[in-house]
Design a protein around this motif. Structure first.
Motif, PDB file in Angstrom:
ATOM      1  N   VAL A   1       0.839  -1.198   0.000  1.00 17.11           N
ATOM      2  CA  VAL A   1       0.000   0.000   0.000  1.00 17.11           C
ATOM      3  C   VAL A   1       0.876   1.251   0.000  1.00 17.11           C
ATOM      4  O   VAL A   1       1.017   1.931  -1.016  1.00 17.11           O
ATOM      5  N   CYS A   2       1.484   1.553   1.128  1.00 16.50           N
ATOM      6  CA  CYS A   2       2.254   2.800   1.256  1.00 16.50           C
ATOM      7  C   CYS A   2       3.396   2.937   0.248  1.00 16.50           C
ATOM      8  O   CYS A   2       3.525   3.985  -0.397  1.00 16.50           O
ATOM      9  N   PRO A   3       4.252   1.926   0.058  1.00 18.96           N
ATOM     10  CA  PRO A   3       5.395   2.106  -0.846  1.00 18.96           C
ATOM     11  C   PRO A   3       5.004   2.367  -2.296  1.00 18.96           C
ATOM     12  O   PRO A   3       5.788   2.940  -3.046  1.00 18.96           O
ATOM     13  N   ALA A   4       3.795   1.966  -2.683  1.00 15.01           N
ATOM     14  CA  ALA A   4       3.381   2.106  -4.080  1.00 15.01           C
ATOM     15  C   ALA A   4       3.337   3.565  -4.521  1.00 15.01           C
ATOM     16  O   ALA A   4       3.489   3.864  -5.708  1.00 15.01           O
ATOM     17  N   SER A   5       3.119   4.478  -3.603  1.00  9.14           N
ATOM     18  CA  SER A   5       2.962   5.885  -3.949  1.00  9.14           C
ATOM     19  C   SER A   5       4.272   6.664  -4.012  1.00  9.14           C
ATOM     20  O   SER A   5       4.273   7.816  -4.431  1.00  9.14           O
ATOM     21  N   TYR A   6       5.379   6.059  -3.604  1.00 10.85           N
ATOM     22  CA  TYR A   6       6.616   6.817  -3.455  1.00 10.85           C
ATOM     23  C   TYR A   6       7.693   6.382  -4.454  1.00 10.85           C
ATOM     24  O   TYR A   6       8.190   5.263  -4.405  1.00 10.85           O
ATOM     25  N   ASP A   7       8.018   7.285  -5.351  1.00 13.51           N
ATOM     26  CA  ASP A   7       9.134   7.111  -6.269  1.00 13.51           C
ATOM     27  C   ASP A   7      10.420   7.260  -5.464  1.00 13.51           C
ATOM     28  O   ASP A   7      10.573   8.226  -4.706  1.00 13.51           O
ATOM     29  N   LEU A   8      11.350   6.330  -5.631  1.00 11.04           N
ATOM     30  CA  LEU A   8      12.621   6.392  -4.910  1.00 11.04           C
ATOM     31  C   LEU A   8      13.775   6.795  -5.821  1.00 11.04           C
ATOM     32  O   LEU A   8      14.929   6.701  -5.430  1.00 11.04           O
ATOM     33  N   GLY A   9      13.442   7.235  -7.023  1.00 14.38           N
ATOM     34  CA  GLY A   9      14.497   7.534  -7.975  1.00 14.38           C
ATOM     35  C   GLY A   9      14.920   6.293  -8.733  1.00 14.38           C
ATOM     36  O   GLY A   9      15.991   6.258  -9.345  1.00 14.38           O
ATOM     37  N   GLU A  10      14.055   5.286  -8.721  1.00 15.94           N
ATOM     38  CA  GLU A  10      14.378   4.033  -9.389  1.00 15.94           C
ATOM     39  C   GLU A  10      14.193   4.136 -10.898  1.00 15.94           C
ATOM     40  O   GLU A  10      13.405   4.942 -11.391  1.00 15.94           O
ATOM     41  N   SER A  11      14.920   3.290 -11.611  1.00 14.30           N
ATOM     42  CA  SER A  11      14.728   3.147 -13.049  1.00 14.30           C
ATOM     43  C   SER A  11      13.907   1.905 -13.356  1.00 14.30           C
ATOM     44  O   SER A  11      13.375   1.765 -14.457  1.00 14.30           O
ATOM     45  N   LEU A  12      13.837   0.998 -12.381  1.00 10.93           N
ATOM     46  CA  LEU A  12      13.060  -0.232 -12.549  1.00 10.93           C
ATOM     47  C   LEU A  12      12.317  -0.507 -11.252  1.00 10.93           C
ATOM     48  O   LEU A  12      12.928  -0.666 -10.198  1.00 10.93           O
ATOM     49  N   ARG A  13      10.990  -0.525 -11.340  1.00 13.47           N
ATOM     50  CA  ARG A  13      10.150  -0.856 -10.183  1.00 13.47           C
ATOM     51  C   ARG A  13       9.602  -2.263 -10.379  1.00 13.47           C
ATOM     52  O   ARG A  13       8.924  -2.548 -11.363  1.00 13.47           O
ATOM     53  N   VAL A  14       9.910  -3.124  -9.421  1.00  8.86           N
ATOM     54  CA  VAL A  14       9.532  -4.533  -9.524  1.00  8.86           C
ATOM     55  C   VAL A  14       8.573  -4.875  -8.391  1.00  8.86           C
ATOM     56  O   VAL A  14       8.869  -4.618  -7.220  1.00  8.86           O
ATOM     57  N   VAL A  15       7.428  -5.445  -8.726  1.00 12.18           N
ATOM     58  CA  VAL A  15       6.473  -5.898  -7.724  1.00 12.18           C
ATOM     59  C   VAL A  15       6.458  -7.421  -7.727  1.00 12.18           C
ATOM     60  O   VAL A  15       6.325  -8.042  -8.791  1.00 12.18           O
ATOM     61  N   LEU A  16       6.613  -8.007  -6.546  1.00 11.73           N
ATOM     62  CA  LEU A  16       6.676  -9.451  -6.419  1.00 11.73           C
ATOM     63  C   LEU A  16       5.448  -9.983  -5.697  1.00 11.73           C
ATOM     64  O   LEU A  16       4.896  -9.317  -4.807  1.00 11.73           O
ATOM     65  N   ALA A  17       5.039 -11.189  -6.066  1.00 10.60           N
ATOM     66  CA  ALA A  17       3.953 -11.887  -5.377  1.00 10.60           C
ATOM     67  C   ALA A  17       4.259 -13.376  -5.416  1.00 10.60           C
ATOM     68  O   ALA A  17       4.667 -13.905  -6.458  1.00 10.60           O
ATOM     69  N   SER A  18       4.081 -14.050  -4.299  1.00  6.11           N
ATOM     70  CA  SER A  18       4.335 -15.485  -4.263  1.00  6.11           C
ATOM     71  C   SER A  18       3.092 -16.246  -4.706  1.00  6.11           C
ATOM     72  O   SER A  18       1.972 -15.719  -4.686  1.00  6.11           O
ATOM     73  N   VAL A  19       3.299 -17.508  -5.068  1.00  7.05           N
ATOM     74  CA  VAL A  19       2.181 -18.336  -5.524  1.00  7.05           C
ATOM     75  C   VAL A  19       1.190 -18.617  -4.398  1.00  7.05           C
ATOM     76  O   VAL A  19       0.059 -19.037  -4.648  1.00  7.05           O
ATOM     77  N   THR A  20       1.612 -18.367  -3.168  1.00  8.68           N
ATOM     78  CA  THR A  20       0.732 -18.625  -2.019  1.00  8.68           C
ATOM     79  C   THR A  20      -0.226 -17.480  -1.733  1.00  8.68           C
ATOM     80  O   THR A  20      -1.112 -17.610  -0.888  1.00  8.68           O
ATOM     81  N   GLU A  21      -0.069 -16.342  -2.415  1.00  9.49           N
ATOM     82  CA  GLU A  21      -0.841 -15.148  -2.075  1.00  9.49           C
ATOM     83  C   GLU A  21      -2.171 -15.019  -2.808  1.00  9.49           C
ATOM     84  O   GLU A  21      -2.949 -14.118  -2.506  1.00  9.49           O
TER      85      GLU A  21
END
Length: 268
Positions: free
Chosen positions: A125-145
């Motif tokens: 939730v919270c981290p999704a709104s904040y750009d950190l100066g990244e060039s690549l934003r990666v979102v991970l999810a496990s098969v259990t979720e």
């Protein structure tokens, strides 16, 4: 309520400006930032440890900064790879911000670092709104979720440059529906690539590093349809009010050198 929303928008605007400056400064040093977001327990640390090992084997100069509310456990695990690692303790803050990241990189980030992997606080939730100066934003999810994770967290998945599925070695045991997950990802972020990985089984080993290096070399990065202006302030689960977190006080950090177990505690 409008005044609270305006405050949140102002905070995000300030953060975005700081992120742009940080991105430019790091680019001038030849460093590309990869921002990793996920829920707690997704296997983010395990996958990152494997990718850091692959990077070291390939001779790619990398570093990792990991953020948690408490404990240096993740930094200790990542330091086993032999690369420079720093642990940031946020003292209850549920995300990193660009200014905070910049302060923690001062006098720590080794010269010549090609890739900086930032393991954000476990939260979609919270981290999704904040750009950190990244060039690549990666979102991970496990098969259990669950296959509907992208629909439950559309901002996080909708702003991703890359989506990674973890723990695929147990996909059969938990009856993970890959096709449904991919369909839900495309619903919120059309065209984004989905990688399948297993830190334990080895599937996809080095794939995240490959994508990060491609971005660092100026390759095309997926452009999410969801614009940053569409981000909304996050709410407490009870829905009673909107809030923004700002901390002006010190945040504790721990630095680990390439020698596993060598921990230095600092404050910034």
């Amino acid at each position: 309520m409008c005044r609270v929303v305006d405050l949140q928008q102002a905070v995000l605007a300030k953060n975005d400006a700081t992120a742009q400056t940080l991105r430019a400064e790091l680019a001038a040093r030849g460093t590309t930032v990869v921002n990793l977001l996920s829920s707690p327990g997704s296997g983010k640390t395990a996958l990152l440890e494997r990718e850091l090992l692959v990077a070291r084997e390939r001779g790619v100069p990398v570093a990792a900064l990991t953020a948690d509310l408490a404990t240096e456990n993740d930094a200790v695990r990542l330091a086993r790879s032999g690369v420079p690692v720093k642990q940031v303790l946020t003292d209850g803050l549920c995300h990193l911000e660009a200014g905070m990241l910049g302060r923690h990189l001062e006098a720590w980030l080794p010269e010549g670092t090609r890739l900086l992997f930032v393991e954000n606080v476990g939260n979609l939730v919270c981290p999704a709104s904040y750009d950190l100066g990244e060039s690549l934003r990666v979102v991970l999810a496990s098969v259990t979720e669950g296959e509907d994770k992208p629909l439950k967290y559309p901002t996080a998945f909708g702003l991703a440059h890359l989506v990674v599925v973890t723990k695929t070695d147990i996909a059969g045991a938990v009856e993970f529906d890959e096709a449904a997950f991919r369909a839900h990802v495309q619903q919120v972020n059309p065209g984004v690539e989905v990688l399948l990985t297993s830190a334990r089984g080895g599937e996809g080993a080095g794939a995240l590093l490959d994508r990060a290096m491609a971005a660092a070399d100026g390759g095309a990065v997926h452009a999410p349809v969801m614009a940053r202006q569409q981000r909304e302030p996050h709410h407490h689960e009870d829905g009673t009010h909107t809030h923004t977190h700002t901390h002006s006080g010190p945040h504790e950090s721990l630095t680990l050198t390439a020698a596993p177990g060598a921990v230095t505690q600092t404050r910034s």
